[in-house]
Write an enzyme that holds these catalytic residues in place. Sequence first.
Site, PDB file in Angstrom:
ATOM      1  N   ARG A 108      12.159  -1.218  10.028  1.00 23.63           N
ATOM      2  CA  ARG A 108      11.249  -0.663  11.030  1.00 23.63           C
ATOM      3  C   ARG A 108      11.180  -1.593  12.232  1.00 23.63           C
ATOM      4  NH1 ARG A 108       5.787   0.817   7.906  1.00 23.63           N
ATOM      5  NH2 ARG A 108       5.002  -0.134   9.813  1.00 23.63           N
ATOM      6  N   ARG A 119      11.485  -5.851   4.293  1.00 27.63           N
ATOM      7  CA  ARG A 119      11.362  -4.423   3.986  1.00 27.63           C
ATOM      8  C   ARG A 119      12.461  -3.581   4.645  1.00 27.63           C
ATOM      9  NH1 ARG A 119       5.623  -1.636   4.682  1.00 27.63           N
ATOM     10  NH2 ARG A 119       5.773  -2.278   6.856  1.00 27.63           N
ATOM     11  N   ARG A 125       0.499  -7.586  14.239  1.00 31.30           N
ATOM     12  CA  ARG A 125      -0.061  -6.594  13.308  1.00 31.30           C
ATOM     13  C   ARG A 125      -1.035  -7.260  12.339  1.00 31.30           C
ATOM     14  NH1 ARG A 125       4.821  -4.110  10.555  1.00 31.30           N
ATOM     15  NH2 ARG A 125       3.353  -2.686   9.574  1.00 31.30           N
ATOM     16  N   ARG A 146      -8.521   2.491   9.759  1.00 27.56           N
ATOM     17  CA  ARG A 146      -8.142   1.126  10.108  1.00 27.56           C
ATOM     18  C   ARG A 146      -9.307   0.397  10.785  1.00 27.56           C
ATOM     19  NH1 ARG A 146      -2.611   1.629   9.513  1.00 27.56           N
ATOM     20  NH2 ARG A 146      -1.244   0.237  10.560  1.00 27.56           N
ATOM     21  N   LYS A 161       0.817  -1.214   0.000  1.00 31.76           N
ATOM     22  CA  LYS A 161       0.000   0.000   0.000  1.00 31.76           C
ATOM     23  C   LYS A 161       0.856   1.272   0.000  1.00 31.76           C
ATOM     24  CE  LYS A 161      -2.172  -0.366   3.880  1.00 31.76           C
ATOM     25  NZ  LYS A 161      -1.627  -1.570   4.498  1.00 31.76           N
TER      26      LYS A 161
END
Length: 230
Positions: free
Chosen positions: A167, A134, A178, A95, A20
């Site tokens: 992160r 990532r 998550r 969310r 996203k």
Amino acid sequence: MAAAPSIRPLVFLGPPGAGKGTQARSVAERLGVPQISTGDMFRDHAARGTDLGRQAKAVMERGELVSDDIVVGMVAERIARPDCANGFILDGFPRTVPQAERLEALLAQSGRPSVLAVNFNLSYTNLVRRLTGRRTCVLCGEIYNIYFRPPKAEGRCDRDGGELTQRADDREEVIRERLSAYERQTQPLIDFYRQRRALLDVDAEAPPEELTRRLLALLAEEKQSAGSAA
Ligand code: AMP
């Protein structure tokens, strides 16, 4: 000079790791509208050590969601700025269904068009690889993936040589939390927008450039059919 044509506010929905953020940046750039990532806004507050940042940091490190009041207040202030007048892309917000309802009310109050949501679909295995792989450039925010889109030199951004960091919430144990927060709280949003006939589904397994092309084509098609229905 004629004003730029406005587009419906876009909401990019999908589990963490579905691409996203990358797509919101590319599509926003192509459409000439701002990309608004609530996660980036919280990380920025945390890095600057603001009150909001201190509150959000602990919650984020546990992989949980920041309270609706805090996040809605932050978004309301952001979308009221002039650069959002012709449209914007929200990434990571709403969310939860209450957040979506409050966004709907905010847009209606200011006489703006309602949201069009884009739903990114991806398999669980690919999600986990995307998240653990990532890496983000500390200087320009460019996003890499050590499995799917590695930088030319390990640990360095291709654009500016900035250090690539992981992160804190992309660690495996936080990722599980998550993804389960997503299932519990965000999945109902898909039904919320589907019921309003405001949901476009995309297959997010495609490579990033291909996915951007498909998204732009889908959005152009949607705009045309909305125009001819009016
Ligand atoms: P993201 O970068 O979108 O994955 O967001 C990182 C973290 O910021 C999330 O795990 C939440 O703790 C917090 N966050 C971002 N957006 C929201 C939101 N709309 N509602 C609640 N918490 C959020």
